[in-house]
Structures are given as C-alpha cells and as structure tokens.
Scaffold this motif. Structure first.
Motif, short mmCIF file in Angstrom:
data_model
loop_
_atom_site.label_atom_id
_atom_site.label_comp_id
_atom_site.label_asym_id
_atom_site.label_seq_id
_atom_site.Cartn_x
_atom_site.Cartn_y
_atom_site.Cartn_z
N LYS A 404 0.83 -1.20 0.00
CA LYS A 404 0.00 0.00 0.00
C LYS A 404 0.87 1.25 0.00
CE LYS A 404 -3.44 2.49 2.72
NZ LYS A 404 -4.42 2.68 1.63
N VAL A 405 1.87 1.29 0.86
CA VAL A 405 2.75 2.45 0.93
C VAL A 405 3.56 2.58 -0.36
CG1 VAL A 405 4.66 3.50 2.20
CG2 VAL A 405 2.86 2.31 3.43
N GLU A 406 4.00 1.47 -0.91
CA GLU A 406 4.76 1.50 -2.16
C GLU A 406 3.94 2.12 -3.29
OE1 GLU A 406 7.21 -1.65 -5.04
OE2 GLU A 406 6.11 -2.34 -3.28
N LEU A 407 2.67 1.79 -3.37
CA LEU A 407 1.81 2.36 -4.40
C LEU A 407 1.52 3.83 -4.15
CD1 LEU A 407 -0.77 -0.54 -4.85
CD2 LEU A 407 0.97 0.15 -6.48
N ALA A 408 1.54 4.23 -2.89
CA ALA A 408 1.19 5.61 -2.56
C ALA A 408 2.31 6.59 -2.87
CB ALA A 408 0.79 5.72 -1.09
N LEU A 409 3.55 6.14 -2.84
CA LEU A 409 4.70 7.04 -3.04
C LEU A 409 4.94 7.24 -4.54
CD1 LEU A 409 7.07 5.64 -0.26
CD2 LEU A 409 5.52 7.59 -0.14
N THR A 410 4.01 7.89 -5.19
CA THR A 410 4.11 8.10 -6.64
C THR A 410 5.13 9.16 -7.02
OG1 THR A 410 2.26 9.67 -6.50
CG2 THR A 410 1.73 7.36 -6.99
N HIS A 411 5.60 9.96 -6.07
CA HIS A 411 6.55 11.01 -6.41
C HIS A 411 7.99 10.51 -6.47
CE1 HIS A 411 6.84 10.72 -2.06
NE2 HIS A 411 7.98 11.39 -2.11
N ILE A 412 8.22 9.27 -6.03
CA ILE A 412 9.58 8.72 -6.03
C ILE A 412 9.99 8.38 -7.45
CG2 ILE A 412 11.05 6.87 -5.17
CD1 ILE A 412 10.22 8.88 -3.07
N ARG A 413 11.19 8.80 -7.85
CA ARG A 413 11.73 8.52 -9.18
C ARG A 413 13.18 8.04 -9.06
NH1 ARG A 413 7.25 8.67 -10.25
NH2 ARG A 413 6.11 9.84 -11.84
N TRP A 414 13.53 7.11 -9.94
CA TRP A 414 14.92 6.69 -10.12
C TRP A 414 15.36 7.07 -11.52
CZ3 TRP A 414 14.72 0.94 -8.04
CH2 TRP A 414 14.35 0.97 -6.69
N ARG A 668 25.00 14.27 -29.92
CA ARG A 668 24.65 15.50 -29.20
C ARG A 668 23.30 15.40 -28.50
NH1 ARG A 668 28.75 18.20 -27.83
NH2 ARG A 668 27.31 19.94 -27.38
N LYS A 669 22.92 14.21 -28.14
CA LYS A 669 21.70 14.00 -27.37
C LYS A 669 22.02 13.14 -26.15
CE LYS A 669 18.24 14.45 -31.04
NZ LYS A 669 17.10 13.83 -31.74
N ALA A 670 21.40 13.48 -25.06
CA ALA A 670 21.53 12.72 -23.82
C ALA A 670 20.30 11.83 -23.65
CB ALA A 670 21.69 13.65 -22.62
N ARG A 671 20.53 10.54 -23.36
CA ARG A 671 19.43 9.59 -23.22
C ARG A 671 19.55 8.88 -21.87
NH1 ARG A 671 20.04 6.10 -28.67
NH2 ARG A 671 21.96 5.55 -27.54
N TRP A 672 18.42 8.74 -21.20
CA TRP A 672 18.41 8.03 -19.93
C TRP A 672 17.01 7.48 -19.69
CZ3 TRP A 672 18.68 13.38 -20.26
CH2 TRP A 672 17.62 14.10 -19.69
N ILE A 673 16.88 6.73 -18.59
CA ILE A 673 15.61 6.11 -18.19
C ILE A 673 15.15 6.74 -16.88
CG2 ILE A 673 14.53 4.01 -17.32
CD1 ILE A 673 14.76 3.81 -20.24
N GLU A 674 13.88 7.12 -16.84
CA GLU A 674 13.26 7.56 -15.59
C GLU A 674 12.30 6.47 -15.15
OE1 GLU A 674 10.01 10.83 -14.66
OE2 GLU A 674 11.99 11.79 -14.93
N TYR A 675 12.60 5.89 -14.00
CA TYR A 675 11.84 4.72 -13.51
C TYR A 675 11.00 5.12 -12.32
CZ TYR A 675 10.96 0.10 -11.50
OH TYR A 675 10.36 -1.03 -10.98
N SER A 676 9.74 4.69 -12.33
CA SER A 676 8.80 4.95 -11.23
C SER A 676 8.61 3.66 -10.44
CB SER A 676 7.46 5.44 -11.78
OG SER A 676 6.51 5.56 -10.74
N PRO A 677 9.13 3.57 -9.20
CA PRO A 677 8.98 2.33 -8.43
C PRO A 677 7.54 2.04 -8.02
CG PRO A 677 10.75 3.72 -7.55
CD PRO A 677 9.97 4.55 -8.51
N SER A 678 6.67 3.05 -7.96
CA SER A 678 5.30 2.80 -7.51
C SER A 678 4.52 1.97 -8.52
CB SER A 678 4.59 4.12 -7.24
OG SER A 678 4.52 4.90 -8.42
#
Length: 689
Positions: A404-414, A668-678
């Motif tokens: 429940k807490v893991e789903l609630a923390l939607t603002h966390i990003r990796w 000349r482009k930067a590429r990365w992954i934004e992961y949402s643990p929720s």
C-alpha cells in the motif's frame, strides 16, 4: 509533486502509521488489458477496477463427510504436483474433516476445496515447518489449520479465503481491513491519504542495495524441491562447483517447466472423451535407447561436442542433433539459441543414434506471482522481505501494508544512465543538462554505469590510474553546482569492463562475473561533495519495499550475435508466392521497427533462460560459487539491463519490466531512463545538449 524532505521529527514507523483509519476511497479509473505479453514502450496507468459491491454474508454451509479416497487425487495435485509436498494418511484424514466442515457439500463444484488446500500448503511452507516435505497429521498441521480464519464456501463458487472480520491485529494494534491490498488495487487512493503517507513514511528506510558478493546464497534442493540457505560462497571453491553450476540451472528450469500447465498431467478427466495426450511430456536422453522411429520432447543444454557436432546434454547423457529441418518457435526472430542455453526440442530418435530436431523453443518462464505461491516463504535478498510479499494475495498484513505504501509514493523517481565515459568532454556536458533538469526536484536515486573510461585502465600504468581518479574529481566539481541533488539523491556507481580492477586482468575484454565494484578510493572527492554515494557490483540488486530490481551492465547483444546457432530456413519460405506476387507482410510486422524487435528478442532470451549469462565458460567466465547472483528465478519486479550497443527501450514480458538506457550520449543527445517504483514502469527520455 516535489519530493518530501526527510524530517526525523514527523517520521513514524510503517506499522504505527498504517493503524490510522483511511479516508473514503475515490472513484475508480478505467483500465485496459492487452493480450500482447510485450507491453508498449509508453508508460501505462496501473490497472484498477471499480470497488466490489457490498454483499450480504451467505449462510454457512452444512458440514459433510469427505472420504479420503475422493479427496486424495485433488490433494495429490495440489500438495505433490504443485508444492512438492508429500501427504501422509493421517494428514489426509485431517484435511477431509477440515474441508468438509468449512466448505460443505459444494467443496468440489465451487472449487473452494482446492483453493483451501492450496492455502494450507502455502502456510505449511511459511510456518516453522518450512523445509519439511512430509506433511503428517501432528500438531504442526493442526496449528496451521487453527490459524486459518476462513468462512465456509457456498455453491456460487465464492472463494473461502476471504476474511470476515473488519479489523486484523498486528503488534497489538488494530488495522482496518480497508487498509489491506485489496482496497489499494481495486480503488483509486484518495489524494489526501496519499499525501499523508508521503509525509509520514521515509522511503530510504525501506531501500537496500544488495551487492553480489553480499547476497545470500539460496541453493535449490532437487530432492526436497525447495530453496535452502547454502554455505558462504568462496572465490576458491572446489572443482565440483563448476558442474554444480550447470546442474542447478538445469534443475531449476526443469522444475519450472513441469509446473507449467502444458506439462501437468491431469489427475482425472471430467469427460470420458478427454484426450489423454492433451499435455506434453519430457523424456530423458537415457530413455531413448531402443525406441528409434518415435517422437519425443527432450530438454537439455546445447553444446558442441569435441568433434564439432551440435549436441544436447542432460544429467543422464548426451545425444547428437540433426538440425537440417529445425524450425524455431514461435519464429526465428523470437529469441537467440547459443551453446550453453537450455532448450526444449521436439523431434524423432533415429536408428543411427542421432536426434532429428523438428522444432526448438525456449523453456516457458514463470511469472513472479506463480513463483510466490510455491517459494513465497523464501527471502532471496536477505532484507527481511519474503517473496510472497510481492504477490497481490500473499505476505499477510505486513505485505499488504508495504504494498500500500509503495503504491502511494508516486513522487519517487529513479534515474538510470547508461555508459558514462567521464574522460570525454561531451559526457560532462550531457551530465550538466541532466542535473539541471532534476536540480529542483531531485530523484531518490541516480544509477550511473560504466565504462567510466573510454579506454581500459591498464595495470601498473600510473598515468592511467591518475587520469581515472581525475575523471571522478571532475564529476565532483560538477556536482557542487547542484546542492539539492547532493543532499537528497543517492549516487550508485556500477562498473563496466574498462573499470578497475577487472580491467587489470582482462584489458577491457570479457572479465569474470560477477564483477567487483569500483574501488571507493577513486570517489573520495565525490563523497565529500555528495551525501549518499554507493559503489556496487555488476550485477547487483535493489530492494524497495516489496519490489526487487536487478541492475546489470553487460555487452550481451554482441556476444549473442557472435555465438548464435543458425538454423536452416524452410524451403517454402523462398517459394511463398501467389499468382506471381509475393505475400505482403502483416500489419503488425510493418509497425514494429528493428530496434523494438531486437529489444523483444533480447528480453525474451534472457528471461526464458532465467539467467543473466546463458553462455559457456569459454565465452563468458563466471565465478563458480557466485553463479546464484546471476539467476533470474524468481523473475524480479524489474530488470535494468544496461547494454550500450542497443537502443534504449522499456519492455514488459511476463510481468517483468525490462529497461535499457542505452549509451548516455548519442549525436549531441543525452538519453536516460526515468523509472517509477510505484507503478514499476520506466520511460525513455532524450534531450539535446
């Protein structure tokens, strides 16, 4: 929403916080379910459904007497076939009384009896009796049955495992039943409740980095059909560890196949016209002798014999393969086949001792939820979170609260970054662009992977070692300009082939796996600037509440392409014409580009094998006693597979989300992954610098 700053004064424990009464649930969002096992690259909204209507409790069913001979086939299927347990006669008698009293006369037609048996088996394996495969009718089984709070089933097929009490007690306190996982997944969480959880819970307390050389060794016991805690691994194991490596891989995949529905033999048929050959059966190589001219399904490891002939090996022997007529399933572009992989082959045993292969396919994977039903009591990471806590219906109240807490923390990003060559000026420019983007709302974690140098660090070369240290000093000078990132984000460094000290022995070529972390002596200045700096091995694992994320840096695509086994194409492919015109490709084939096909092929190959390095030792050396750290069984929640020579992708296969940030800088482009643990989803981000 900006991340909440940690405040020790207002932080409370997870159990204490979740004892509060929740707010009323909001309206549910619409959902769509795709039949394609590979989900699209775009981020998707978690599947939610409307809250179930309130039902009046059904009257309790009358108890019935179930003869042991009637329950024995179903109990054998559940306990022995599914959970690898053996029932004694006194235990079977006790279960007959328990199911007859709880489920009533409709225990078989409604399916409640089989579900109840499955719950008993899972609780038996989680209790203090874990490790015992013989289930008797003693005090241990009586304690398991006594602890089960289940109402009687009815003829409507309603599950007998739903709890009737409104509150459940944990650590002396009462938690409303609406706080459990069912209410979290089925309804949209109110915004006020979500913000309250964000203010009260510090996610850093439930985040752990597990280095490969610190990961507990779980050994699969083939006789007991379960995982046991093994001895502490060593860098200098006995020679038997090399053969144990492949035998363990064989046993794990073989047991996984036998639990698949296509390979389960039915205990009884509901119709007299049922086809008794409606399931597949694997045959060992030693059982082929004297049975020429018959078709068989074989399972084993591909390898070339000393004479250069492709052969199949299993614990009972070996056999030469004839692949002139072989057709890969589902098609030749679905996955790679290389020596060292375990495959299922369908063909005919010939009189001359060869096996003519008609079709070849990878072993079917097992979803994490299915693995949790069998090995849910095992803590594979050693962080106190058992496997069943990641299952929607397992882990008890504690697992429900953590989910429940893991789903609630939607603002966390990796944020995961690919190959970061710090000795190249354009890399520092791209890093500045990246840090500027997250300077005001820093993510919880930055994952920076090697190679951190474009050339390998040679042993004894003081200039190369000094230059390598200066590269990280330049990174520290850049981080000084972003104090919010230095204070709130964790910097995790994953090594590559060019990084010390593996490069001191390999010169930048393939080194033994798992690979040691970057020596922290090179990051002294970075540590003085940033508050949280970690160096981990490759691969390593990240534990976050109930999730498990595997992080791996490897050039695997090139190795698969160089060593793959090429099967001859069928002749009809070149003659597929109708009235002189070629057959047009299907619409789905034209809509998928080559990069997406390569990503799907890579993901399916790795996850089907359940192993990060499905090669022989001469192609990919492995530290024998640490081979368990390369395993992907059970499937993780997400796999960060850092492959610089492949385009960035985010693909989901059998419930496991696999992401690759690719090379950090590209034209000349930067590429990365934004992961949402929720929601356990990643998004590819690309920006010019």
């Amino acid at each position: 929403m900006p991340p909440v700053q940690p405040n020790p004064k207002n932080k409370t424990s997870l159990t204490t916080f979740l004892r509060r009464a929740p707010s009323a649930p909001a309206a549910a969002a619409s959902s769509q379910i795709s039949s394609d096992p590979f989900e699209p690259l775009a981020r998707s909204t978690p599947v939610r459904s409307s809250p179930a209507p309130v039902e009046r409790p059904a009257p309790r069913s009358l108890a019935v007497d179930i003869p042991p001979s009637v329950l024995r086939p179903i109990a054998f299927r559940v306990f022995t076939k599914k959970h690898n347990l053996t029932l004694k006669s006194d235990a079977l008698t006790l279960l007959c009384q328990f199911i007859g009293r709880r489920c009533g006369a409709e225990w078989r037609d409604s399916g409640s009896g089989e579900k109840l048996l499955d719950e008993v088996a899972r609780r038996w394996k989680r209790a203090e009796t874990a490790g015992k495969i013989l289930v008797d009718g003693g005090d241990a089984l009586k304690a398991v049955l006594k602890g089960m709070d289940v109402p009687g089933g009815d003829a409507t097929g309603r599950s007998p495992l739903s709890r009737t009490s409104s509150t459940l007690s944990i650590d002396g306190g009462d938690i409303p039943s609406s706080m459990l996982l069912g209410g979290v997944q089925d309804t949209e969480m109110p915004e006020a409740e979500r913000e309250e959880i964000e203010d009260a819970v510090d996610p850093a307390e439930y985040f752990k980095i597990v280095d490969a050389f610190e990961q507990p060794k779980m050994v699969y016991n083939m006789n007991k059909k379960l995982f046991e805690r093994g001895p502490k691994p060593s860098l200098f194991p006995p020679p038997t560890a090399k053969t144990t490596l492949f035998r363990t891989r064989y046993n794990v995949i073989h047991s996984r196949i036998l639990r698949n529905d296509s390979f389960l033999a039915p205990t009884y048929s509901k119709s007299s016209n049922a086809n008794p050959k409606s399931f597949y059966k694997l045959t060992s190589i030693s059982a082929l002798l004297g049975r020429s001219g018959q078709n068989f399904l074989l399972f084993g490891m591909l390898q070339y014999s000393p004479s250069g002939i492709l052969s199949l090996y299993d614990p009972t022997g070996e056999i030469e393969l004839d692949t002139k007529l072989t057709q890969p399933l589902p098609d030749e572009n679905a996955n790679w086949f290389v020596p060292g992989m375990f495959v299922i082959l369908d063909g005919m045993y010939e009189e001359d001792g060869r096996f003519t292969v008609y079709t070849a396919l990878s072993p079917p994977p097992e979803r994490r939820e299915a693995s949790a039903e069998i090995f849910g009591h095992v803590d594979f990471l050693g962080n106190g979170v058992s496997l069943d806590m990641s299952s929607p219906s397992g882990g008890g109240q504690q697992g429900s609260m953590m989910r429940k807490v893991e789903l609630a923390l939607t603002h966390i990003r990796w944020v995961a970054i690919g190959e970061v060559t710090l000795d190249q000026p354009k890399t520092l420019e791209a890093l500045r662009k990246l840090f500027e983007k997250y300077s005001k709302e820093p993510p919880m974690l930055f994952i920076l992977s090697g190679n951190f140098s474009s050339v390998p660090v040679a042993p004894g070369d003081n200039n190369a070692i000094r230059g390598y240290k200066e590269n990280f000093d330049a990174l520290a000078s850049l981080l000084v300009e972003f104090p919010m990132i230095c204070m709130n984000s964790t910097l995790l460094f994953i090594p590559g082939d060019h990084d010390p000290w593996a490069s001191a022995f390999s010169g930048g070529s393939t080194a033994a796996w798992p690979r040691k972390a970057v020596p922290e002596v090179f990051l002294n200045r970075v540590k003085r600037v940033a508050k949280h700096v970690k160096c981990a091995s490759s691969p390593c694992r990240l534990g976050y509440f109930t999730s498990e994320v595997v992080v791996c840096r490897d050039d695997i695509v090139g190795r698969l392409q160089r060593t793959q086994i090429r099967f001859a194409k069928p002749a009809q492919d070149d003659e597929m014409e109708v009235d002189g015109a070629g057959v047009e490709p299907t619409q789905s084939a034209t809509q998928v580009d080559d990069d997406t096909k390569l990503a799907r092929k890579l993901v399916k190959t790795v996850l089907d094998q359940g192993y990060l390095s499905p090669f022989l030792g001469n192609k990919r050396p492995v530290l024998w006693d640490f081979a368990h750290t390369l395993g992907l069984y059970p499937l993780p929640s997400a796999l960060l597979l850092i492959e610089p020579f492949a385009a960035p992708f985010a693909v989901t296969y059998e419930g496991c989300h696999v992401i690759n940030p690719g090379k950090f800088t590209h034209r000349r482009k930067a590429r990365w992954i934004e992961y949402s643990p929720s929601d356990r989803r990643g998004e590819v981000i690309e920006e010019s610098f």
